[in-house]
Structure formats: C-alpha cells, structure tokens
Design a protein around this motif. Sequence first.
Motif, short mmCIF file in Angstrom:
data_model
loop_
_atom_site.label_atom_id
_atom_site.label_comp_id
_atom_site.label_asym_id
_atom_site.label_seq_id
_atom_site.Cartn_x
_atom_site.Cartn_y
_atom_site.Cartn_z
N ILE A 14 0.83 -1.21 0.00
CA ILE A 14 0.00 0.00 0.00
C ILE A 14 0.86 1.25 0.00
CG2 ILE A 14 -1.70 1.28 1.35
CD1 ILE A 14 -2.79 -1.40 2.32
N ARG A 15 1.96 1.22 0.75
CA ARG A 15 2.86 2.38 0.79
C ARG A 15 3.50 2.62 -0.58
NH1 ARG A 15 5.95 5.08 4.71
NH2 ARG A 15 6.80 6.93 3.66
N THR A 16 3.79 1.56 -1.30
CA THR A 16 4.36 1.71 -2.64
C THR A 16 3.38 2.40 -3.58
OG1 THR A 16 5.79 -0.23 -2.40
CG2 THR A 16 5.24 0.45 -4.64
N ILE A 17 2.09 2.02 -3.47
CA ILE A 17 1.07 2.68 -4.29
C ILE A 17 1.07 4.18 -4.00
CG2 ILE A 17 -1.40 2.84 -4.75
CD1 ILE A 17 -1.60 -0.13 -4.06
N ARG A 18 1.19 4.53 -2.74
CA ARG A 18 1.20 5.94 -2.36
C ARG A 18 2.42 6.65 -2.92
NH1 ARG A 18 4.55 9.69 0.62
NH2 ARG A 18 3.19 11.35 1.34
N GLU A 19 3.59 6.03 -2.83
CA GLU A 19 4.82 6.66 -3.33
C GLU A 19 4.77 6.85 -4.85
OE1 GLU A 19 6.94 7.94 -1.39
OE2 GLU A 19 6.14 7.09 0.46
N LEU A 20 4.23 5.87 -5.56
CA LEU A 20 4.11 6.01 -7.01
C LEU A 20 3.12 7.11 -7.37
CD1 LEU A 20 4.14 2.24 -8.09
CD2 LEU A 20 6.02 3.89 -8.23
N SER A 21 2.07 7.26 -6.56
CA SER A 21 1.12 8.35 -6.80
C SER A 21 1.77 9.70 -6.59
CB SER A 21 -0.10 8.20 -5.88
OG SER A 21 -0.77 6.98 -6.10
N GLN A 22 2.62 9.80 -5.58
CA GLN A 22 3.26 11.07 -5.25
C GLN A 22 4.23 11.52 -6.34
OE1 GLN A 22 2.78 13.15 -2.52
NE2 GLN A 22 1.05 11.84 -2.04
N LEU A 23 4.71 10.60 -7.16
CA LEU A 23 5.62 10.99 -8.24
C LEU A 23 4.96 11.96 -9.20
CD1 LEU A 23 7.38 7.62 -9.19
CD2 LEU A 23 8.38 9.57 -7.96
N GLY A 24 3.68 11.78 -9.43
CA GLY A 24 2.96 12.64 -10.35
C GLY A 24 3.07 12.22 -11.81
N HIS A 25 3.80 11.15 -12.08
CA HIS A 25 3.98 10.71 -13.47
C HIS A 25 2.91 9.72 -13.92
CE1 HIS A 25 7.65 12.71 -12.73
NE2 HIS A 25 8.32 11.70 -12.23
N PHE A 26 2.15 9.17 -12.96
CA PHE A 26 1.18 8.13 -13.28
C PHE A 26 -0.19 8.51 -12.72
CE2 PHE A 26 5.34 6.15 -12.42
CZ PHE A 26 5.66 5.75 -13.71
N ASN A 27 -1.23 7.98 -13.38
CA ASN A 27 -2.59 8.22 -12.92
C ASN A 27 -2.81 7.47 -11.61
OD1 ASN A 27 -5.30 8.69 -12.63
ND2 ASN A 27 -5.92 7.30 -14.27
N PRO A 28 -2.97 8.19 -10.49
CA PRO A 28 -3.08 7.50 -9.20
C PRO A 28 -4.33 6.65 -9.08
CG PRO A 28 -3.53 9.86 -8.97
CD PRO A 28 -3.03 9.66 -10.36
N GLU A 29 -5.37 6.97 -9.86
CA GLU A 29 -6.61 6.20 -9.78
C GLU A 29 -6.46 4.81 -10.40
OE1 GLU A 29 -9.16 7.41 -8.12
OE2 GLU A 29 -8.07 9.28 -7.77
N ASN A 30 -5.43 4.60 -11.22
CA ASN A 30 -5.28 3.34 -11.94
C ASN A 30 -4.03 2.58 -11.54
OD1 ASN A 30 -7.64 3.80 -13.34
ND2 ASN A 30 -6.63 4.67 -15.13
N ILE A 31 -3.46 2.87 -10.38
CA ILE A 31 -2.32 2.10 -9.88
C ILE A 31 -2.89 0.92 -9.09
CG2 ILE A 31 -0.22 2.11 -8.50
CD1 ILE A 31 0.05 5.06 -9.05
N ASN A 32 -3.00 -0.22 -9.76
CA ASN A 32 -3.60 -1.41 -9.14
C ASN A 32 -2.64 -2.59 -9.30
OD1 ASN A 32 -6.15 -0.17 -8.50
ND2 ASN A 32 -6.61 -0.24 -10.69
N PRO A 33 -1.82 -2.86 -8.29
CA PRO A 33 -0.86 -3.96 -8.41
C PRO A 33 -1.55 -5.32 -8.36
CG PRO A 33 -0.77 -3.02 -6.21
CD PRO A 33 -1.69 -2.14 -7.00
#
Length: 868
Positions: free
Chosen positions: A405-424
């Motif tokens: 879950i923390r990884t999803i948050r960190e990837l969202s914070q990058l701003g390069h990816f759509n945070p709504e569609n980060i589904n591992p």
Amino acid sequence: MLKQIKLIYISILLFTAFNIQAQNVPNISYSGAPRTYEIADINVEGIQNYDPKILVNLSGLAVGQKLNIPGEEISEAIRKYWEHGLFSDVKILADKTEKGKIWLTIKLRERPRLSDINYYGLKKSEMETVAEKVAMMKGNQVTPFLITRSEKYIADYFVAKGFYNTEVRIVQKDDTAKVNHVYLDITVDKKEKVKVRTLEFVGNEVISDSKLNRAMKKTNEKGKILNFFRTKKFIDEQYQEDLIAVIDKYNELGYRDMVIEYDSITRNDDNTVDVKVKVEEGNKYYLGDISWIGNSIYPGDYLSAVLRLQKGDVFNQKLLDERLFQDDDAVHNLYMNNGYLFSNIQPIEVRVYGDTIDLEMRIYEGKQATINNIVINGNTKTHEHVVRREIRTKPGQLFSKSELIRTIRELSQLGHFNPENINPEVNPNPEDGTVDLVYNLEEKANDQIELSGGWGAGMFVGSLGLRFTNFSVRNFFNKEAWRPLPTGDGQTLSLRAQTNGKFFQSYSISFTEPWLGGKKPNSLSVSAYHSIQSGVSSSSGYNNPYYNSGLGGGYGYGGYPNYIYDQSEIDQHMKTTGVSVGFGKRLSWPDDWFSVYTEASYQVYDLKNWQYFIMENGISQNLHFKVMLSRNSIDNPLYTRRGSTFNIGVEFTPPWSMFVDKDYEKLNADATSSDYDTRSAAQEDLYQLIEYHKWTTQGSIFTPLDKAEKLVIMAKYEMGFLGYYNKNVRSPFEKFTLGGDGMSGFNMYGSQVVGLRGYSNNSLTPYNQFGQQDGNIYNKMTFEMRYPLTLQPSAQVYALAFLEAGNAWSEFDQYSPFDLKRSAGVGVRIFLPIFGLMGIDWGYGFDDVYGNPNANGSQFHFVIGQQF
C-alpha cells in the motif's frame, strides 16, 4: 424414373418450401416409405457474403453421406440454419436422383443488414449511451434476437435510472437505396420516474423508522425535508440492496436473528409506489469467550488485544469483520504484513447460550511468502529505475501488505502516473512459497505550460511559464532523447517569465533532483530569479501601476485619477535578485513519513525612490538559512482522500547587529526623518544587511466521509511569526500579507502572501504608524468539503465548500488568536496536465475591516497553480 423424381421432389417441398417468420421451426411429420440416397453434390444459392463451403458445413450434410428421404437429416439441417439466425428463408431442394444418388440445392435468403438507427424520444447524451448498450454497427445483420436484446438493454438502462415504466418499440423499415438493407426506428417512451410515496416499517421497536430509512440509502420517501438531497426514485435492484442494509443495521446492534418477514410494493395511479417492510427483530446477542486455535506466531492474548473486542460487547458482525480483516491494523493484516500471505482466519460460533455467543478463531498461518519477481508495466515515458527506487517491496523480502500500500502511495506522489489506476497484481505461488507482484501503471502528462495575458490599470501583463516534471539532465546532449525534450528521470525543471513592459519584469529558473546520486531519496534544489519593478516620479502623484492595479499597499485602490503615463518620468525601481540551494532528506525516525529540508539563500534588493515601501533607497542584502521538518502521509497529491501533512520551519539570518558597531537606535530614528536625504542615507545604512528570524508551521488532515471515499473533509491550520534580534533593526522584508486569492501578483519585495477568501487582496495586512504594511504575525484556519466531479487522467475536477478564518498583526503583544476574520463560500478546482491546477472561488467575508469598507463581502478569487 421420372415419376420417382417427381415423388421425391414433392416430398422434399412438403417440409422445405415455406417461409418461417420465427426462429423456432415447427415440428414436421412425414408420411410414406422413406428411401435411402447418397449425396452426390450440394450447391448453395441466394447468399453472396459467405463462403459456400462454410454454409454447407453449417447444415451438417456432406457429399457421400447417406440419408433417408423423407427423413430427419433434412429437417435437422433446416433447424441448424434457423438456429444461427442469419437467414430469413431456408429451402433444401433435390435437383435430381440417379442410381441411388441425389443432388441437393440449399436455397438461403440472408437477413437484411443495418443501414442506420434512428432514435426518438431521447436526449443527445442518452442516445450516445443507448447506442453503446445496443452495440449494433452499420452493416450488421438485423436478427430477431438482436432486436429483442436491444429492447431489453434499453429498457433495463432506463429502469436503472428510475423510469420504471419505460416502453421501447423498434420498427424495421426497408432502405430503398440499398438491396437487402433496413433502417431501425427505435422509439423510447421513458414516461415518468417511479418514486416512493410512502416507506412504512412494521414490527420495529429497537430501531426507529427514521434510522431504518437512513439505512435504506437508495429507497427514500419523497416530500420529506430530510430526504431533499437523497434519491427518491424506486429501483428494484437498489431496493433489494437496501433490504440487506436493514438487516446489516440490526446485525451491527447485536440482533443477528433479525429477519424480514415480508415486504410489499403497491403501485399507485400517480406513478408512485408504497413500500411496506415487516421485520422480526429477534433477540440481542453479546460476545462471550473468544479463543484462538492454530496460532503459533502470535499468542492468543496479543491477538485479542489487536482484535479490541471483549467479552460482554455487543455482537456486531460488521465490526468483527473490520477488526479481523478490513482495518489497517486488523488481525489478518498483522499476519499479511509479516509475510503470511497464505494465512486465513475463520471465526466459528462454537456455543450459543441465552444471549451470549462464544467464538473460536481458527487460524491457518501457512508459510511466509517471499517476493520473487517485480514486474512493471505501462511506464512508456518514465525510466524503470525511477519507478523501482520508489518500490518498497523488493525481491527476496517477505511479502508485506502495508509496504504494498505504501508503494502505491509513493508512485502516486511521483505525479507521473494516474493515481486512480495504480492497481498492483498479487500472484501467489503456493507450491514454492513465493509471490510475484505486477505494478500496472498508466502514464499521464504532467508537464505544464502557462501562457497568459491581461489588460488592467492601463497596461498589458503577460506570463510564460514552463514546468517539466519528468526531466532528464543526463540525456541533455543525447539527440535521440529529445522527444521533444529529454525525459524519464523524474527531475523537475521550471522556467518562468512575466512582464508588462517597462513597469514590471520577472524571470526565474529552478531545478530539482529528487534522488541525488541515485541511491538515496535525498533531493537537491537550485533556483535563481530576478525581478524589476518600476514606478513613476512623484510629479505624477499616485498615478502609477503599483497603486492603480490595486496590488500595492494603502487604502482606496483605484481611487486616484487615471492620468496618461509619461514614460520620461520613470525614475523609480525595485530590483530583486536571488539564488538558493536546498537539500532534502527522508527520515526513518520518528517514522518514515518524515523529511527534513535545509536551504541557503542569498538575495539582493536594489531600491531607488521606492516611496511605496518601508525602505525607499539603497541596496539590501539578505543571506538566510532555512530548516523545515515535514511529515506527509497523504494518499494522492491531486485529490487527497486520507492522510495528513505537517511542517514546522525556521528561517533565519546571522545577527549582524551583534557584530557591527553602529548606533542602530539613531539610525532607526533617522530612517523615518522628514528630511529626504537624511532618511535615505539612514535607511541604506540601517538595512544594508537584513536580519530576522521567521517561524512558520502548518498542518492539514484529510478524512473521507463515505464508503466510496469521494466526499472528503479537509481541516487545515497555519501560522507564522517574523521576529528580530535588535528592536532597532527590524526587517523590511519577509513579512506576511494576508487576504484574497493568495496570488503574489506584483508583490516582489519578499513578503509571504497568504490567501484568505472572502476578502480583497492584502486587505487584512496591518499597517504601522507610518501607513506602511507591516504584518509580522498571522494565523489562519480552513475547513473544506470536497467532492470529485471527474477524476479522469485528462482532467480532474472537484467542487468544494469552505469555512475560513484568519488575521494578521504587527506586534506580538497585539496578537489575539481568536480575533479572526471569518468567511465562507464555494469553489471548483480543475487540474489539466498541461496547465496544472486552476480554479475559481466565491467567498463572502462576514467581518468588517477597519479603514477598508470594501474589503469584505462578496468576493471572487481565481486560482492558478496553488492550493489554499
């Protein structure tokens, strides 16, 4: 022989020479003695769009096959053609028979194809949605099945919208311009929505009617004030879900035997329904003993402490499930965060006596799962090492749900990816005790461009800004990497210019490397900026862009005569030049949400005849240092649903007055002299080296209010204090200006601009005895309710309503934290990847501002690239 052929031909025609208008073929009976023939050849006539060999195969008949005439083989072949639904007429004829052989011809008529669909009774937006439901393309064959399916899909769609009596009629018309083509006219009569007139509960004593009504979120009575913002339409599917919600409501209170004895729905002539629900509440149950079986990693007492349910508590099935499986600190997550991916917990009711239930928690722990492969998909622009360095689940480590879950948050914070569609994807391999993780990403454009212009106060103002948030310096000299810029390393490069000609110019450049050296999350930031602000000589009075634009200090903006600017009289300016270098570091204590940022900055202020500010002439130098401690745990930087932010920082200069031998008391007195030469000389000497210490802090918390986590409340506070080492050497810069939209505009003299909606810009900044803005301390509180309108990658939009309060003071002994100017209002925020954040707010200031009667009341504020 001729008689035999005629007999066979007539026998076949008896069951083939007819047109069937439905897909179900009637049962065919035969008379006469059948004869056996071998098929010599099969021809197909009447169809041009299909391969004849394929059509023959559909019949199940084949050359060399022996069949009886009359017989079931021909009948079965006809049925197969009808079952495919592609033909409107089927005939199988015998061309001839000879020496026990038969030559057959299959005559088919293809069903018509679609030329176009015409919709009647629908809005344009509804037509588009219905067309997607129908899913019939031009050129497709029109079959009875497709028409029936279309009618059902359209009716079901509008029933789901509350149009319970929707009627759909589809008429087929020939297209005279095309052979075997038809038009479909689809007429939809939605009628009126069916609404709930009354909702009655019978048999409920423990829970009131109003509470049960609130539990039924989608089935509500019309005409009640409490249901004003709730849907009143009746939809059977949602009604069934609401009945389950009623049962869940009772179960939460311990009534686990509660049942719905019956429910009735009565239709009325006014297109409404009366709903009646009879409940049997049963008895209330409590928790008895809770035991743990199968646990070897954690003792039972510890698991009971984590569960936080005790003997004697009300038996709440929902709470039990949350504490076992759903909450972040749930019992099962305790195992999942320690690698036990294959673990399982089953609560079993082992004993029910009276009103008490004993539970036995049967645990299967299994083996710890080790992470095997980490797969990253979808990073078409961002280099893989930029993604991998933010991933906290590493190969060889034990699986941890919290780290995932923390990884999803960190990837969202990058701003390069759509945070709504980060589904591992979590792909366990029980046979070898490993797990593969697949991070599916969706790149989004996050570079931003600002190009704006406007006319005001007799001048044109233009801005050009470029912000590249995924820049790559190492590929700067690689020609192949320029597409159109070298990207992919997560660095940020910003360029900005703003001017209105001779009166105002501003230029800035900044660069940030988030992972200095590439091994640790230590950031390096470098920036440089230069601005020039000019005015006109005193011969023109207050007729200058600073005052007439309403952006300077003083009262009664725009109240001066609008003279034509004399370009030859420009002899005033304020020039600001600065550079800064900052270093940021993530911390692991107190927890790994913390970070620290340090910065060294040097600024030079050059003023000439700048009569609109505390300092009028001279050159001031500002060498200061900043230390900021922050904690950030928000889940999404664009539309935050949960988490918090907090920071506290200090910015300070060396205490120069302690090292320099000057009579600062006399210089301070001369700096306010009525004599121009004396005042100018004293100010230049007094403010040659700026000294101050500045303290700021702010924090915010985000909490979702609904299960879908769409409606979010945000609470925020902030405050700042500008202090001094020597009371005679107070900094003329770095003060706080409060009020308005928070946009800096022409405010280039080093003040921190703080917005407070519902009041005009800078209107809440206090003045000193000389009529100059002098905000040295402020505080502010904000409450916002946010709701997303769309969260698509191409545009993210949310609406908000706010309550806000704040104020500013000159002296610490004047500080009154509860003497705040209040406001309320609504607004909207729009984030477009190429332009960044934009928005508009309407606020109403409730409190009068002394000396500025137009400062409060109804105010509109525009937002560009910032958050309040």
